[in-house]
Design a protein around this motif. Structure first.
Motif, PDB file in Angstrom:
ATOM      1  N   ARG A  96      -6.771 -10.113  -0.543  1.00 49.07           N
ATOM      2  CA  ARG A  96      -5.505  -9.505  -0.985  1.00 49.07           C
ATOM      3  C   ARG A  96      -5.755  -8.368  -1.981  1.00 49.07           C
ATOM      4  O   ARG A  96      -5.110  -7.306  -1.904  1.00 49.07           O
ATOM      5  N   HIS A  97      -6.670  -8.568  -2.913  1.00 46.44           N
ATOM      6  CA  HIS A  97      -6.928  -7.557  -3.934  1.00 46.44           C
ATOM      7  C   HIS A  97      -7.529  -6.296  -3.322  1.00 46.44           C
ATOM      8  O   HIS A  97      -7.215  -5.183  -3.751  1.00 46.44           O
ATOM      9  N   HIS A 100      -4.711  -4.440  -1.783  1.00 45.38           N
ATOM     10  CA  HIS A 100      -3.858  -3.866  -2.828  1.00 45.38           C
ATOM     11  C   HIS A 100      -4.494  -2.616  -3.435  1.00 45.38           C
ATOM     12  O   HIS A 100      -3.838  -1.567  -3.582  1.00 45.38           O
ATOM     13  N   TYR A 101      -5.759  -2.697  -3.790  1.00 42.55           N
ATOM     14  CA  TYR A 101      -6.433  -1.537  -4.366  1.00 42.55           C
ATOM     15  C   TYR A 101      -6.528  -0.382  -3.364  1.00 42.55           C
ATOM     16  O   TYR A 101      -6.363   0.791  -3.735  1.00 42.55           O
ATOM     17  N   PHE A 158      -0.035  -3.446   3.034  1.00 42.35           N
ATOM     18  CA  PHE A 158       0.025  -3.169   1.595  1.00 42.35           C
ATOM     19  C   PHE A 158       1.224  -3.864   0.952  1.00 42.35           C
ATOM     20  O   PHE A 158       1.109  -4.485  -0.108  1.00 42.35           O
ATOM     21  N   ALA A 161       0.592  -7.498   0.667  1.00 37.38           N
ATOM     22  CA  ALA A 161      -0.344  -7.784  -0.421  1.00 37.38           C
ATOM     23  C   ALA A 161       0.352  -7.752  -1.779  1.00 37.38           C
ATOM     24  O   ALA A 161      -0.019  -8.484  -2.700  1.00 37.38           O
ATOM     25  N   LYS A 162       1.367  -6.920  -1.912  1.00 31.53           N
ATOM     26  CA  LYS A 162       2.084  -6.807  -3.182  1.00 31.53           C
ATOM     27  C   LYS A 162       3.114  -7.908  -3.376  1.00 31.53           C
ATOM     28  O   LYS A 162       3.346  -8.352  -4.505  1.00 31.53           O
TER      29      LYS A 162
END
Length: 216
Positions: A96-97, A100-101, A158, A161-162
């Motif tokens: 997930r990170h 996100h990044y 995205f 993920a947020k």
């Protein structure tokens, strides 16, 4: 690719070329065969071939920040953080990170693009989401259909993920390694294409792979 979400599969099929798909398959095989630490060199070789600034040319150690401020920090710090999640931590636990990044990088790229091409007023640009920026770019017919469709598929990932949590019993996690890696490279390919279009200087060159070891 059985663990990937539908949007990930579409990006993998349409945006990535045969060589890039081969690099990713090699890494996924590495992940499957290693119970603990895995090798990532194949990822950064692929990243380097895309060109411009990517995780490959920045240190995996997030304390070593080559872009401490300004526009470059907004554009490229997320890619360094994504590399750290892959190299220092464990992508199997931090997918997930990574997504996100990767999205933060692409959002910064698209914001720069719409300002540079005067598609939106500066005030509107500063508050726009990646989805809004993507629609603005699509309306201008600047990029080909494959890139735009991949961008919108990436936006779905995205946003998940947020905001979303895993509600599907058949999946141990909302995001798989496939989702994370393909999202990262989607952001890199789209971002590099966009930055090249506006002739952003740092994206017109290819750099050496940064192999500095991370020290705990």
């Amino acid at each position: 690719m059985n663990g990937a979400l539908p949007e990930t599969k579409l990006i993998f099929k349409k945006l990535l070329n045969e060589e890039q798909r081969g690099y990713i398959k090699t890494f996924l095989n590495e992940i499957e065969t290693k119970k603990e630490k895995y090798e990532t060199q194949v990822l950064w070789l692929m990243d380097q071939k895309i060109g411009g600034i990517g995780g490959y040319c920045m240190p995996a150690d997030p304390k070593k920040n080559p872009f401490p401020g300004g526009l470059e920090r907004e554009l490229f710090r997320p890619l360094q953080n994504a590399r750290s999640e892959i190299d220092v931590l464990d992508i199997r636990l931090h997918a997930r990170h990574v997504i996100h990044y990767s999205g933060m990088h692409l959002e910064a790229v698209m914001r720069l693009f719409v300002v540079s091409t005067k598609l939106m007023g500066k005030l509107r640009f500063s508050k726009s989401t990646l989805g809004k920026l993507a629609h603005e770019a699509k309306e201008k017919n600047i990029f080909d259909e494959v890139l735009i469709n991949s961008l919108f598929n990436f936006i779905v990932l995205f946003n998940k993920a947020k905001h979303e949590v895993n509600m599907r019993d058949e999946r141990a996690r909302l995001f798989s390694v496939e989702d994370a890696i393909i999202s990262y490279f989607a952001a890199r390919i789209i971002g590099k294409t966009v930055l090249t279009k506006i002739e952003y200087p740092l994206s017109l060159h290819t750099y050496e792979i940064n192999n500095d070891p991370f020290v705990f």
